[in-house]
Design a protein around this motif. Structure first.
Motif, short mmCIF file in Angstrom:
data_model
loop_
_atom_site.label_atom_id
_atom_site.label_comp_id
_atom_site.label_asym_id
_atom_site.label_seq_id
_atom_site.Cartn_x
_atom_site.Cartn_y
_atom_site.Cartn_z
N VAL A 171 -14.21 7.97 87.44
CA VAL A 171 -13.32 7.62 88.54
C VAL A 171 -13.18 8.86 89.40
O VAL A 171 -12.79 9.92 88.91
N GLN A 172 -13.52 8.71 90.69
CA GLN A 172 -13.45 9.83 91.61
C GLN A 172 -12.55 9.49 92.78
O GLN A 172 -12.64 8.38 93.32
N GLU A 173 -11.72 10.45 93.15
CA GLU A 173 -10.92 10.30 94.37
C GLU A 173 -11.72 10.88 95.51
O GLU A 173 -12.24 11.99 95.43
N GLU A 174 -11.84 10.09 96.57
CA GLU A 174 -12.64 10.48 97.72
C GLU A 174 -11.72 10.71 98.92
O GLU A 174 -10.55 10.32 98.90
N ALA A 175 -12.27 11.29 99.94
CA ALA A 175 -11.51 11.53 101.17
C ALA A 175 -11.09 10.20 101.79
O ALA A 175 -11.73 9.17 101.59
N GLY A 176 -10.00 10.22 102.51
CA GLY A 176 -9.55 9.03 103.22
C GLY A 176 -8.91 7.99 102.32
O GLY A 176 -8.91 6.81 102.64
N ASP A 177 -8.38 8.42 101.18
CA ASP A 177 -7.68 7.53 100.26
C ASP A 177 -8.60 6.49 99.61
O ASP A 177 -8.19 5.38 99.32
N TRP A 178 -9.85 6.86 99.38
CA TRP A 178 -10.82 6.00 98.70
C TRP A 178 -10.95 6.41 97.24
O TRP A 178 -10.75 7.58 96.89
N ARG A 179 -11.28 5.44 96.40
CA ARG A 179 -11.55 5.68 94.97
C ARG A 179 -12.93 5.07 94.67
O ARG A 179 -13.21 3.94 95.07
N THR A 180 -13.74 5.82 93.95
CA THR A 180 -15.04 5.32 93.51
C THR A 180 -15.04 5.25 92.00
O THR A 180 -14.75 6.25 91.33
N VAL A 181 -15.35 4.08 91.48
CA VAL A 181 -15.41 3.84 90.04
C VAL A 181 -16.85 3.50 89.68
O VAL A 181 -17.46 2.63 90.31
N THR A 182 -17.37 4.20 88.70
CA THR A 182 -18.71 3.92 88.19
C THR A 182 -18.60 3.61 86.71
O THR A 182 -18.08 4.43 85.94
N LEU A 183 -19.07 2.44 86.32
CA LEU A 183 -19.11 2.04 84.91
C LEU A 183 -20.57 1.88 84.53
O LEU A 183 -21.29 1.09 85.12
N GLY A 187 -11.68 -5.57 81.64
CA GLY A 187 -12.15 -6.87 81.16
C GLY A 187 -13.53 -6.78 80.54
O GLY A 187 -13.80 -7.37 79.50
N VAL A 188 -14.42 -6.03 81.19
CA VAL A 188 -15.78 -5.83 80.65
C VAL A 188 -15.71 -5.08 79.33
O VAL A 188 -16.34 -5.48 78.34
N GLU A 234 -25.34 -0.71 85.26
CA GLU A 234 -24.47 0.17 86.03
C GLU A 234 -23.84 -0.58 87.19
O GLU A 234 -24.50 -1.34 87.87
N ALA A 235 -22.54 -0.33 87.37
CA ALA A 235 -21.82 -0.89 88.50
C ALA A 235 -20.99 0.21 89.14
O ALA A 235 -20.45 1.08 88.46
N MET A 236 -20.88 0.14 90.46
CA MET A 236 -20.07 1.08 91.21
C MET A 236 -19.22 0.29 92.20
O MET A 236 -19.71 -0.65 92.84
N ALA A 237 -17.97 0.66 92.31
CA ALA A 237 -17.07 0.05 93.29
C ALA A 237 -16.34 1.17 94.02
O ALA A 237 -15.78 2.06 93.38
N SER A 238 -16.36 1.11 95.33
CA SER A 238 -15.66 2.08 96.15
C SER A 238 -14.64 1.32 96.99
O SER A 238 -15.01 0.46 97.79
N THR A 239 -13.37 1.61 96.74
CA THR A 239 -12.29 0.90 97.42
C THR A 239 -11.22 1.87 97.88
O THR A 239 -11.13 3.00 97.41
N ARG A 240 -10.38 1.37 98.74
CA ARG A 240 -9.18 2.14 99.09
C ARG A 240 -8.25 2.15 97.87
O ARG A 240 -8.36 1.30 96.99
N ALA A 241 -7.36 3.09 97.85
CA ALA A 241 -6.47 3.27 96.70
C ALA A 241 -5.67 2.01 96.37
O ALA A 241 -5.43 1.72 95.20
N ASP A 242 -5.30 1.22 97.38
CA ASP A 242 -4.49 0.03 97.11
C ASP A 242 -5.26 -1.07 96.38
O ASP A 242 -4.64 -1.99 95.83
N SER A 243 -6.58 -0.99 96.31
CA SER A 243 -7.39 -1.96 95.55
C SER A 243 -7.88 -1.40 94.23
O SER A 243 -8.52 -2.11 93.45
#
Length: 99
Positions: free
Chosen positions: A66-78, A38-39, A19-28
């Motif tokens: 893929v979840q949209e979070e407050a403050g223009d953040w995106r959380t991706v869980t694979l 790629g995976v 499992e991997a999770m990445a939480s970034t701003r929308a621009d990333s």
């Protein structure tokens, strides 16, 4: 990989979960999705016709959230589940952290 760091956990049934999770701003977000793709491309290429429920004899399966979070953040869980030979090949290709 810059965003995805996989953690490995082994189940009592011989099936492992990566499992991997990445939480970034929308621009990333697009860069995170390139890593995800790629995976998945690697898995489909290396284990063709073997994607599906492990309990049905397949080598690997996945879930992508893929979840949209407050403050223009995106959380991706694979989440990948895999038979031992899939996990061994994955770790040889991408590395990972064991729990």
């Amino acid at each position: 990989m810059q965003y995805l760091i996989f953690e490995l956990s082994d189940g009592d049934d011989g099936v492992a979960t990566l499992e991997a999770m990445a939480s970034t701003r929308a621009d990333s977000h697009a860069a995170v999705m390139v890593e995800v793709q790629g995976v998945l491309d690697w898995a489909w290429r290396e284990f063709p016709g073997q994607h599906g429920p492990i309990e049905d004899g397949m080598a690997w399966d996945h879930e992508l959230l893929v979840q949209e979070e407050a403050g223009d953040w995106r959380t991706v869980t694979l989440t990948l589940t895999g038979a031992p030979h899939f996990v061994d090949a994955f770790l040889a290709e991408f590395g990972g952290e064991e729990d």
